[in-house]
Design a protein around this motif. Sequence first.
Motif, PDB file in Angstrom:
ATOM      1  N   LYS A  50      23.029 143.137 127.953  1.00 65.09           N
ATOM      2  CA  LYS A  50      22.557 142.510 126.524  1.00 65.09           C
ATOM      3  C   LYS A  50      21.105 142.988 126.188  1.00 65.09           C
ATOM      4  CE  LYS A  50      23.498 138.332 127.329  1.00 65.09           C
ATOM      5  NZ  LYS A  50      23.804 136.882 126.896  1.00 65.09           N
ATOM      6  N   LYS A  51      20.442 143.368 127.157  1.00 58.72           N
ATOM      7  CA  LYS A  51      18.994 143.810 127.084  1.00 58.72           C
ATOM      8  C   LYS A  51      18.679 145.183 127.291  1.00 58.72           C
ATOM      9  CE  LYS A  51      17.850 139.327 129.291  1.00 58.72           C
ATOM     10  NZ  LYS A  51      17.310 138.628 130.507  1.00 58.72           N
ATOM     11  N   THR A  52      19.935 146.026 127.757  1.00 60.46           N
ATOM     12  CA  THR A  52      19.670 147.444 127.985  1.00 60.46           C
ATOM     13  C   THR A  52      19.557 148.246 126.943  1.00 60.46           C
ATOM     14  OG1 THR A  52      20.998 147.114 130.240  1.00 60.46           O
ATOM     15  CG2 THR A  52      20.930 149.569 129.276  1.00 60.46           C
ATOM     16  N   ASP A  53      18.379 149.055 126.834  1.00 60.18           N
ATOM     17  CA  ASP A  53      18.275 150.065 125.750  1.00 60.18           C
ATOM     18  C   ASP A  53      18.968 151.353 126.044  1.00 60.18           C
ATOM     19  OD1 ASP A  53      16.267 148.720 124.109  1.00 60.18           O
ATOM     20  OD2 ASP A  53      15.219 148.428 125.787  1.00 60.18           O
ATOM     21  N   VAL A  54      18.781 151.686 127.571  1.00 55.46           N
ATOM     22  CA  VAL A  54      19.336 153.039 127.842  1.00 55.46           C
ATOM     23  C   VAL A  54      20.331 152.656 129.305  1.00 55.46           C
ATOM     24  CG1 VAL A  54      18.981 155.377 128.659  1.00 55.46           C
ATOM     25  CG2 VAL A  54      17.528 154.429 127.175  1.00 55.46           C
ATOM     26  N   PHE A  55      21.433 153.139 129.016  1.00 53.43           N
ATOM     27  CA  PHE A  55      22.629 152.896 130.229  1.00 53.43           C
ATOM     28  C   PHE A  55      22.678 154.369 130.704  1.00 53.43           C
ATOM     29  CE2 PHE A  55      26.747 153.198 132.005  1.00 53.43           C
ATOM     30  CZ  PHE A  55      27.233 151.877 132.489  1.00 53.43           C
ATOM     31  N   ILE A  56      22.532 154.444 132.198  1.00 52.25           N
ATOM     32  CA  ILE A  56      22.539 155.588 132.681  1.00 52.25           C
ATOM     33  C   ILE A  56      23.494 155.567 133.839  1.00 52.25           C
ATOM     34  CG2 ILE A  56      21.112 157.243 134.131  1.00 52.25           C
ATOM     35  CD1 ILE A  56      18.508 155.925 133.312  1.00 52.25           C
ATOM     36  N   ALA A  57      24.384 156.760 133.904  1.00 51.89           N
ATOM     37  CA  ALA A  57      25.245 156.893 135.091  1.00 51.89           C
ATOM     38  C   ALA A  57      25.720 158.376 135.175  1.00 51.89           C
ATOM     39  CB  ALA A  57      26.673 156.072 134.541  1.00 51.89           C
ATOM     40  N   HIS A  58      26.323 158.665 136.204  1.00 56.83           N
ATOM     41  CA  HIS A  58      26.828 159.945 136.358  1.00 56.83           C
ATOM     42  C   HIS A  58      28.299 159.745 136.289  1.00 56.83           C
ATOM     43  CE1 HIS A  58      26.243 163.865 138.151  1.00 56.83           C
ATOM     44  NE2 HIS A  58      27.152 163.760 138.835  1.00 56.83           N
ATOM     45  N   ASN A  59      28.762 160.569 135.360  1.00 54.73           N
ATOM     46  CA  ASN A  59      30.093 160.280 134.731  1.00 54.73           C
ATOM     47  C   ASN A  59      29.894 159.075 133.807  1.00 54.73           C
ATOM     48  OD1 ASN A  59      32.551 160.637 133.711  1.00 54.73           O
ATOM     49  ND2 ASN A  59      33.481 160.417 135.761  1.00 54.73           N
ATOM     50  N   ALA A  60      29.264 159.003 132.940  1.00 57.36           N
ATOM     51  CA  ALA A  60      29.094 157.902 132.191  1.00 57.36           C
ATOM     52  C   ALA A  60      30.310 157.547 131.242  1.00 57.36           C
ATOM     53  CB  ALA A  60      27.904 157.958 130.994  1.00 57.36           C
ATOM     54  N   ASP A  61      30.872 158.460 131.081  1.00 61.73           N
ATOM     55  CA  ASP A  61      32.314 157.985 130.193  1.00 61.73           C
ATOM     56  C   ASP A  61      33.198 157.081 131.046  1.00 61.73           C
ATOM     57  OD1 ASP A  61      31.777 159.621 128.074  1.00 61.73           O
ATOM     58  OD2 ASP A  61      32.888 161.258 128.340  1.00 61.73           O
ATOM     59  N   PHE A  62      33.145 157.283 132.311  1.00 62.71           N
ATOM     60  CA  PHE A  62      33.955 156.255 133.346  1.00 62.71           C
ATOM     61  C   PHE A  62      33.052 154.863 133.407  1.00 62.71           C
ATOM     62  CE2 PHE A  62      34.670 154.548 137.472  1.00 62.71           C
ATOM     63  CZ  PHE A  62      36.187 154.439 137.384  1.00 62.71           C
ATOM     64  N   ASP A  63      31.962 154.957 133.879  1.00 60.80           N
ATOM     65  CA  ASP A  63      31.262 153.665 134.231  1.00 60.80           C
ATOM     66  C   ASP A  63      31.141 152.854 133.047  1.00 60.80           C
ATOM     67  OD1 ASP A  63      30.719 153.986 137.286  1.00 60.80           O
ATOM     68  OD2 ASP A  63      30.160 155.936 136.422  1.00 60.80           O
ATOM     69  N   SER A  64      30.488 153.545 132.026  1.00 56.40           N
ATOM     70  CA  SER A  64      30.219 152.706 130.722  1.00 56.40           C
ATOM     71  C   SER A  64      31.607 152.208 130.019  1.00 56.40           C
ATOM     72  CB  SER A  64      29.368 153.541 129.576  1.00 56.40           C
ATOM     73  OG  SER A  64      30.391 154.650 129.259  1.00 56.40           O
ATOM     74  N   ILE A  65      32.619 152.864 130.008  1.00 56.16           N
ATOM     75  CA  ILE A  65      33.698 152.359 129.383  1.00 56.16           C
ATOM     76  C   ILE A  65      34.224 151.298 130.228  1.00 56.16           C
ATOM     77  CG2 ILE A  65      36.419 152.980 128.898  1.00 56.16           C
ATOM     78  CD1 ILE A  65      35.019 155.438 127.646  1.00 56.16           C
ATOM     79  N   PHE A  66      34.407 151.577 131.824  1.00 56.53           N
ATOM     80  CA  PHE A  66      34.902 150.646 132.545  1.00 56.53           C
ATOM     81  C   PHE A  66      34.156 149.227 132.502  1.00 56.53           C
ATOM     82  CE2 PHE A  66      37.456 149.265 136.132  1.00 56.53           C
ATOM     83  CZ  PHE A  66      38.409 149.954 136.553  1.00 56.53           C
ATOM     84  N   VAL A  67      32.882 149.488 132.614  1.00 62.02           N
ATOM     85  CA  VAL A  67      32.115 148.141 132.691  1.00 62.02           C
ATOM     86  C   VAL A  67      32.215 147.353 131.490  1.00 62.02           C
ATOM     87  CG1 VAL A  67      29.725 147.278 132.783  1.00 62.02           C
ATOM     88  CG2 VAL A  67      30.196 148.919 134.300  1.00 62.02           C
ATOM     89  N   ALA A  68      32.135 148.074 130.255  1.00 65.00           N
ATOM     90  CA  ALA A  68      32.360 147.664 128.782  1.00 65.00           C
ATOM     91  C   ALA A  68      33.507 146.932 128.691  1.00 65.00           C
ATOM     92  CB  ALA A  68      32.180 148.631 127.905  1.00 65.00           C
TER      93      ALA A  68
END
Length: 200
Positions: free
Chosen positions: A89-107
Amino acid sequence: MKLVFSAIDVETTGFDADKGHRITEVGLIVYKYCTEKRLLEEVARISTLVNPKRDIPLEVQEITGITPAMVKDKITWDELAPKISNVMKKTDVFIAHNADFDSIFVATELLRLGLEINHDMEIFCTMENGRFATPLGKPPRLEELCWALDVPFNPDEAHRAIYDTEKMMEAFKVGIEKNYFNIDDLVQKIVDSKTVSEAA
């Protein structure tokens, strides 16, 4: 102005949360980024195995090294998710290696429990932005990115969430210093948006 950068890697039982795959490990490091000094300061981290409350396929165990016995008595995602949601909720920038996977999975896994995320956060993928690290410009494995930036990387420790997150962020910082990664436009976009919101 200070922004919140959240770097994350998750290990999972498979590749699709919509098909019932679940998170087995989280490595999350939270930073404050000072826009004036362009400095990242670590302020918090979460590193834990997670009981997925389902089987872990043998082929996944062989990749991650995470077995059912290792997660049997660990925190469940339902218990951990509120903490992750508070960060997101407080994050301005989400950083990941293969962000398509990590961001979608976490969300997907947060929304499954009715928890919030910041839909306005920017996403920076060190894999997509790291194509300079490979001869033909393919998306690099984390090991390849680290090798290109002279960041030490131990393959025997790879695929454990906090190790991968730490190495990704070492590479991220070097990439910025050497002008391989340009985050200026992304940061300016966030600053402009926050300035407008504060003025409204």
